[in-house]
Design a protein around this motif. Structure first.
Motif, PDB file in Angstrom:
ATOM      1  N   HIS A 283      44.888  40.311 120.717  1.00  0.00           N
ATOM      2  CA  HIS A 283      44.694  38.867 120.512  1.00  0.00           C
ATOM      3  C   HIS A 283      43.209  38.554 120.379  1.00  0.00           C
ATOM      4  N   ARG A 284      42.852  37.837 119.323  1.00  0.00           N
ATOM      5  CA  ARG A 284      41.436  37.507 119.114  1.00  0.00           C
ATOM      6  C   ARG A 284      41.231  36.019 118.920  1.00  0.00           C
ATOM      7  N   ALA A 289      47.353  30.114 125.180  1.00  0.00           N
ATOM      8  CA  ALA A 289      47.219  30.327 126.621  1.00  0.00           C
ATOM      9  C   ALA A 289      47.704  31.747 126.914  1.00  0.00           C
ATOM     10  N   PRO A 290      47.146  32.380 127.960  1.00  0.00           N
ATOM     11  CA  PRO A 290      47.517  33.771 128.246  1.00  0.00           C
ATOM     12  C   PRO A 290      49.040  33.984 128.279  1.00  0.00           C
ATOM     13  N   ALA A 294      52.404  36.649 125.145  1.00  0.00           N
ATOM     14  CA  ALA A 294      53.445  37.668 125.233  1.00  0.00           C
ATOM     15  C   ALA A 294      54.414  37.561 124.061  1.00  0.00           C
ATOM     16  N   THR A 295      54.499  36.361 123.461  1.00  0.00           N
ATOM     17  CA  THR A 295      55.494  36.172 122.406  1.00  0.00           C
ATOM     18  C   THR A 295      54.921  35.570 121.128  1.00  0.00           C
ATOM     19  N   THR A 296      53.645  35.131 121.167  1.00  0.00           N
ATOM     20  CA  THR A 296      53.073  34.451 120.008  1.00  0.00           C
ATOM     21  C   THR A 296      51.720  35.059 119.669  1.00  0.00           C
TER      22      THR A 296
END
Ligand code: FES
Lengths: 314, 186
Positions: A283-284, A289-290, A294-296
């Motif tokens: 993720h960059r 949001a953290p 997990a899914t996006t």
């Protein structure tokens, strides 16, 4: 997606050894109006693929018969700025995505502090036109390297006088960010555009002082950083697409006719959010949001980890 | 881009339990009753953060060695706040303590003076609430009751959980459309 605009290059002006200004006129009709702080995406055919680079619209939003953009030649360019500098000539045609604005001045601010680093001056040219027309209170802080990244400095000096504070890195002039932010009064909004290091510096100082987040605005379009090659599978039709090391996932999907909504192409606006069900993601973005990660993922900047295969909910 | 803290304009508001220990250049505390024990507790906690504190009270005095002023009524409180904020540094935090009606009255004044929502902390003391009659737009104070009669238009109102920050009030809607004034039908 809104239809692309067809424009023609009507003028090119070399402002510094690394900054070129382009005047673009519509092939027919007039151009859509824009608000100050807007940018357009220029579709650039380079090296057998289409890059879409975002550039701020310069000048007065009231002008509808032409757009102006300024492009800095990037050494680590993936070919977009190089194409604009070395191949694009007067008379050539270009396609643009219509103007979008992610960086508008705050309407209720009592004072505006504009902070620009190098080519980051570009969105502020339209700001200044508008703020001056409204008689608004503002000051501009411009950090540059004389003779290289000081585009528009002379004309800004003339127009702004005392309101322009210039910092030439060649002369070792430094902008004391902590002091600048600490002396601001209630009702002030600050706007930053420039390299990541400038943005980080402003954010860090603002956090140390306790600046309200809603008073700080930044323009964040940077070309996506290259990474390692990986592949994705689309859930809807099982199609498998390989993403090369020097293309973003968004660009690769577009090249395969999978169009996603997007505005900033820099991981901040949230438009391109895409779900995924498996694979390891690097993720960059600065949007999710953290827990959402997990899914996006944000395909304009984020990638699969080296060799990983992602399954996208597309 | 701006990273805006999402503000839920109409949800039931959350109130502060202690001053948040964030950096700032000064803190201002508005107290409906400056002698309230909770005010003393908050002022002490703020002083422990080593940041300058000014206390403005509507009634009472804090037992503390803190820079404090007393104003005579709500109108002068508003004026005093406007003066204090007029030349205030950007990183000013405002704390307001009192009943809900007082809190949101001050919240609106502070926002008009240029403070962002994220710079305002509200400390709820007491149970009084504002009720807004959606039929005649009148505002009145109530306690915890779930029904009330509008002072202005006389309609019997049901107090809904829907809270408007803009009005600092709970919404009151007609309890019985067939018998709005609760007089019983002839
Ligand atoms: S296009 Fe803005 S976050 Fe991806």
């Amino acid at each position: 997606m809104t239809a692309a605009l067809e424009v023609q290059v009507a003028g090119i002006c070399q402002l510094t050894p690394v900054v070129r200004e382009f005047t673009l006129v519509p092939v027919d009709g007039i151009l859509p109006s824009f608000s100050c702080g807007s940018h357009v995406q220029v579709h650039i055919e380079a090296g057998g693929r289409t890059l879409r680079n975002a550039y701020s619209l310069l000048g007065d939003p009231a002008d509808r018969d032409h757009y102006r953009i300024a492009v800095r030649l990037q050494e680590a360019s993936r070919g977009g700025s190089r194409f604009m500098h070395e191949q694009l000539s007067v008379g050539d045609r270009l396609r643009l995505s219509p103007p979008a604005n992610l960086f508008a001045p705050h309407s209720r601010a009592r004072h505006h502090v504009l902070i620009a680093g190098g080519i980051g001056i570009t969105p502020f040219l339209s700001y200044i036109a508008e703020l001056q027309a409204k008689g608004a209170s503002f000051e501009l802080h411009y950090a540059y390297r004389a003779g290289l990244t000081d585009a528009y400095l002379a004309s800004l000096r003339q127009r702004l006088g005392e309101r322009l504070h210039g910092y030439d890195s060649l002369q070792g002039q430094r902008l004391d960010m902590g002091r600048l932010l600490a002396r601001q009064k209630l009702g002030t909004h600050a706007y930053v555009c420039g390299p990541q290091s400038l943005l980080d510096c402003v954010r860090e100082q603002a956090a140390m002082l306790g600046w309200p987040q809603s008073s700080l605005h930044w323009e964040a379009f940077a070309a996506p950083e290259p990474g390692a090659a990986f592949s994705v599978t689309l859930t809807s039709n099982g199609r498998q697409i390989d993403v090369p090391a020097d293309s973003s996932l968004l660009e690769t999907l577009e090249a395969h006719d999978v169009e996603l909504p997007n505005l900033c192409r820099g991981g901040v606006c949230g438009q391109c959010a895409t779900g995924y069900s498996s694979g390891e993601v690097e993720h960059r973005d600065s949007y999710l949001a953290p827990a959402e990660r997990a899914t996006t993922l944000m395909p304009c900047v984020s990638r699969g980890r080296c060799g990983s295969a992602l399954t996208l909910n597309l | 881009m701006t990273s805006d803290t999402a503000s839920h304009k109409h949800s039931t508001p959350v109130y502060a339990e202690a001053p948040s220990p964030v950096p700032c250049q000064q803190r201002i505390m508005l107290a409906q009753d400056a002698s309230h024990a909770e005010v003393a507790r908050f002022v002490e906690a703020m002083q422990a953060l080593q940041q300058p504190v000014t206390l403005v009270g509507l009634t009472g005095r804090a037992p503390h060695a803190v820079q404090q002023e007393i104003v005579s009524d709500r109108a002068s409180l508003g004026q005093r706040l406007t003066v204090l904020l007029d030349d205030a540094p950007l990183c000013t935090r405002l704390h307001v303590s009192g009943d809900e009606a007082f809190l949101w009255h001050c919240h609106a004044l502070a926002q008009a003076a240029g403070l962002a929502d994220e710079q305002i902390e509200l400390i709820r003391l007491g149970q009084r609430r504002h009720l807004y009659c959606v039929h005649c737009s009148c505002l009145q104070e109530i306690a915890e009751e779930g029904e009330a009669t509008c002072q202005d238009c006389g309609v019997r109102l049901l107090v809904r959980e829907h809270f408007s920050r803009r009005l600092g009030a709970y919404m009151g809607v007609c309890l019985d459309a067939c018998d709005p004034r609760g007089e019983g039908r002839p």
